[in-house]
Design a protein around this motif. Structure first.
Motif, PDB file in Angstrom:
ATOM      1  N   SER A 206       0.812  -1.212   0.000  1.00 16.17           N
ATOM      2  CA  SER A 206       0.000   0.000   0.000  1.00 16.17           C
ATOM      3  C   SER A 206       0.846   1.262   0.000  1.00 16.17           C
ATOM      4  N   GLU A 207       2.098   1.153   0.470  1.00 16.66           N
ATOM      5  CA  GLU A 207       2.978   2.317   0.546  1.00 16.66           C
ATOM      6  C   GLU A 207       3.592   2.694  -0.802  1.00 16.66           C
ATOM      7  N   ILE A 208       3.413   1.811  -1.805  1.00 21.52           N
ATOM      8  CA  ILE A 208       3.850   2.159  -3.161  1.00 21.52           C
ATOM      9  C   ILE A 208       2.675   2.096  -4.141  1.00 21.52           C
ATOM     10  N   GLY A 209       1.455   2.175  -3.596  1.00 24.38           N
ATOM     11  CA  GLY A 209       0.297   2.345  -4.454  1.00 24.38           C
ATOM     12  C   GLY A 209      -0.542   1.131  -4.749  1.00 24.38           C
ATOM     13  N   PHE A 210      -0.116  -0.061  -4.289  1.00 21.31           N
ATOM     14  CA  PHE A 210      -0.904  -1.267  -4.543  1.00 21.31           C
ATOM     15  C   PHE A 210      -1.878  -1.506  -3.389  1.00 21.31           C
ATOM     16  N   THR A 211      -2.707  -0.527  -3.141  1.00 21.57           N
ATOM     17  CA  THR A 211      -3.699  -0.631  -2.077  1.00 21.57           C
ATOM     18  C   THR A 211      -4.998  -1.219  -2.613  1.00 21.57           C
ATOM     19  N   SER A 212      -5.716  -1.935  -1.773  1.00 23.77           N
ATOM     20  CA  SER A 212      -6.997  -2.513  -2.202  1.00 23.77           C
ATOM     21  C   SER A 212      -8.130  -1.493  -2.134  1.00 23.77           C
ATOM     22  N   LYS A 213      -7.888  -0.380  -1.461  1.00 17.50           N
ATOM     23  CA  LYS A 213      -8.923   0.634  -1.290  1.00 17.50           C
ATOM     24  C   LYS A 213      -9.233   1.329  -2.612  1.00 17.50           C
ATOM     25  N   PHE A 214     -10.482   1.291  -3.018  1.00 17.55           N
ATOM     26  CA  PHE A 214     -10.961   1.938  -4.252  1.00 17.55           C
ATOM     27  C   PHE A 214     -10.245   1.432  -5.510  1.00 17.55           C
ATOM     28  N   ALA A 215      -9.734   0.210  -5.452  1.00 15.83           N
ATOM     29  CA  ALA A 215      -8.992  -0.327  -6.605  1.00 15.83           C
ATOM     30  C   ALA A 215      -9.873  -0.426  -7.840  1.00 15.83           C
TER      31      ALA A 215
ATOM     32  N   ILE B 281       7.456   0.259 -10.539  1.00  6.45           N
ATOM     33  CA  ILE B 281       8.816   0.769 -10.395  1.00  6.45           C
ATOM     34  C   ILE B 281       8.853   2.291 -10.477  1.00  6.45           C
ATOM     35  N   PHE B 282       8.338   2.860 -11.571  1.00 10.78           N
ATOM     36  CA  PHE B 282       8.512   4.292 -11.835  1.00 10.78           C
ATOM     37  C   PHE B 282       7.577   5.178 -11.013  1.00 10.78           C
ATOM     38  N   ARG B 283       6.319   4.788 -10.878  1.00 14.61           N
ATOM     39  CA  ARG B 283       5.378   5.628 -10.137  1.00 14.61           C
ATOM     40  C   ARG B 283       5.187   5.171  -8.694  1.00 14.61           C
ATOM     41  N   GLY B 284       5.518   3.924  -8.398  1.00 14.15           N
ATOM     42  CA  GLY B 284       5.393   3.433  -7.041  1.00 14.15           C
ATOM     43  C   GLY B 284       6.682   3.559  -6.262  1.00 14.15           C
TER      44      GLY B 284
ATOM     45  N   LYS C 189       8.105   6.806  -4.079  1.00 15.63           N
ATOM     46  CA  LYS C 189       8.202   6.564  -2.641  1.00 15.63           C
ATOM     47  C   LYS C 189       9.602   6.859  -2.131  1.00 15.63           C
ATOM     48  N   LEU C 190      10.620   6.342  -2.808  1.00 12.78           N
ATOM     49  CA  LEU C 190      11.997   6.574  -2.379  1.00 12.78           C
ATOM     50  C   LEU C 190      12.381   8.040  -2.547  1.00 12.78           C
ATOM     51  N   GLY C 191      11.997   8.630  -3.662  1.00 14.03           N
ATOM     52  CA  GLY C 191      12.345  10.028  -3.918  1.00 14.03           C
ATOM     53  C   GLY C 191      11.775  10.973  -2.885  1.00 14.03           C
ATOM     54  N   GLN C 192      10.557  10.688  -2.426  1.00 12.73           N
ATOM     55  CA  GLN C 192       9.904  11.588  -1.476  1.00 12.73           C
ATOM     56  C   GLN C 192      10.439  11.462  -0.048  1.00 12.73           C
ATOM     57  N   THR C 193      11.340  10.503   0.185  1.00 16.84           N
ATOM     58  CA  THR C 193      11.956  10.446   1.511  1.00 16.84           C
ATOM     59  C   THR C 193      12.865  11.653   1.757  1.00 16.84           C
ATOM     60  N   ARG C 194      13.317  12.303   0.659  1.00 15.42           N
ATOM     61  CA  ARG C 194      14.185  13.465   0.816  1.00 15.42           C
ATOM     62  C   ARG C 194      13.713  14.670   0.004  1.00 15.42           C
ATOM     63  N   TYR C 195      12.989  14.437  -1.080  1.00 14.37           N
ATOM     64  CA  TYR C 195      12.620  15.521  -1.987  1.00 14.37           C
ATOM     65  C   TYR C 195      11.101  15.640  -2.096  1.00 14.37           C
ATOM     66  N   SER C 196      10.641  16.704  -2.740  1.00 16.90           N
ATOM     67  CA  SER C 196       9.213  16.931  -2.914  1.00 16.90           C
ATOM     68  C   SER C 196       8.628  15.980  -3.963  1.00 16.90           C
ATOM     69  N   PHE C 197       7.313  15.912  -3.988  1.00 20.84           N
ATOM     70  CA  PHE C 197       6.643  15.079  -4.988  1.00 20.84           C
ATOM     71  C   PHE C 197       6.999  15.547  -6.391  1.00 20.84           C
TER      72      PHE C 197
ATOM     73  N   LYS D 207      -2.149  16.607  -0.478  1.00 27.82           N
ATOM     74  CA  LYS D 207      -2.449  15.278   0.081  1.00 27.82           C
ATOM     75  C   LYS D 207      -1.214  14.384   0.003  1.00 27.82           C
ATOM     76  N   SER D 208      -1.201  13.356   0.828  1.00 28.23           N
ATOM     77  CA  SER D 208      -0.093  12.386   0.751  1.00 28.23           C
ATOM     78  C   SER D 208      -0.217  11.600  -0.559  1.00 28.23           C
ATOM     79  N   THR D 209       0.899  11.130  -1.062  1.00 31.71           N
ATOM     80  CA  THR D 209       0.888  10.467  -2.363  1.00 31.71           C
ATOM     81  C   THR D 209       0.177   9.136  -2.320  1.00 31.71           C
ATOM     82  N   PHE D 210       0.529   8.287  -1.362  1.00 26.69           N
ATOM     83  CA  PHE D 210      -0.089   6.963  -1.270  1.00 26.69           C
ATOM     84  C   PHE D 210      -0.980   6.906  -0.049  1.00 26.69           C
TER      85      PHE D 210
END
Length: 284
Positions: free
Chosen positions: A64-73, A147-150, A154-162, A279-282
């Motif tokens: 869910s932290e990289i976008g594979f959430t079941s909510k509203f899938a 890979i690219f959007r998840g 996720k990794l990029g936003q640990t230090r930089y903006s969306f 809003k938060s990304t994921f």
């Protein structure tokens, strides 16, 4: 997410990207699965999914932290398919009118091809090829969106903006597509100048498409809308063709470019209107 000591997101993103790109080039240059019975370069994408799983475990990232959430899938997948359907109705319709105005008597035909720089290859109508097309495109969107959007966002936003993470991810996504012109150059199908121009065009256009997919991810808080839109775009190009007296899919590049430009503007408008930036990304 568990951050490692001296964590540098750019470094890790580049390592993962170069590993996936190396497998991509091996398949494009040596195995050439897309020129085989399968009509799709899927082996490096299966490996990419494996790399995604390993990276998620390494960083202790939940799905869910990289976008594979079941909510509203289902809902978000429907919206992605709807977006693709609407823009391609517009572009296929416009292309039809252009061909009619030229007296070319266009028609729509359904059969499976594999996309190539020199034009679509193959003309398959057996069920197995439609099944392979769908399965191949599902594998493709899981790997590329994961890979690219998840992972990269996720990794990029640990230090930089969306926005910064989006730009970096989308530049890499653009470079991801230079494999095709590189192969055409090495095979003698294109001159060095032609390959360079086409590579630059691919980097620009697919980079913008990458930004659009990032915006859809931010808007919905998951990968489902971007995956569905990505899937529709690839699949419709593989199976629905405009045939006229002067040729087949003559304006396909223009059709794809216009469709992606329209959907990018729609995504940008929704991103601005919904205040998704706040809003938060994921949002699992």
């Amino acid at each position: 997410m568990k951050e490692k000591q001296y964590f540098n997101p750019v470094q890790f993103i580049l390592i993962i990207y170069l590993a996936c790109f190396s497998f991509r080039m091996v398949e494009y240059l040596l195995i050439r699965t897309d020129q085989s019975f399968f009509g799709e370069a899927f082996i490096h994408k299966l490996i990419g999914i494996f790399v995604l799983v390993l990276a998620a475990r390494f960083f202790s990232i939940r799905r869910s932290e990289i976008g594979f959430t079941s909510k509203f899938a289902m809902k978000n997948s429907f919206y992605g398919l709807l977006l693709g359907f609407v823009v391609y109705i517009i572009t296929y319709g416009s292309e039809f009118l252009i061909q009619f105005s030229r007296g070319n008597i266009p028609s729509l035909q359904i059969y499976v091809t594999s996309y190539a720089i020199s034009g679509n290859q193959g003309k398959q109508t057996a069920f197995i090829f439609f099944a392979l097309c769908v399965i191949g495109n599902i594998i493709n969107v899981i790997m590329e969106e994961g890979i690219f959007r998840g992972l990269f966002i996720k990794l990029g936003q640990t230090r930089y903006s969306f926005i910064a993470a989006t730009i970096f991810s989308s530049v890499l996504f653009g470079l991801w597509h230079v494999a095709a012109p590189v192969r055409s150059l090495l095979d003698g199908e294109m001159s060095s100048g032609g390959a360079a121009v086409y590579a630059l065009m691919l980097i620009l256009t697919t980079g913008i498409v990458g930004v659009k997919f990032c915006l859809l991810t931010k808007i919905t808080g998951s990968l489902w809308m971007s995956m569905a839109d990505h899937f529709f775009n690839n699949t419709i190009i593989n199976i629905l063709h405009i045939v006229s007296l002067s040729g087949v899919d003559e304006l396909q590049i223009i059709r794809i470019s216009i469709a992606q430009a329209i959907s990018f503007l729609i995504a940008l408008f929704i991103y601005w209107k919904s205040r998704a930036h706040s809003k938060s990304t994921f949002r699992g």
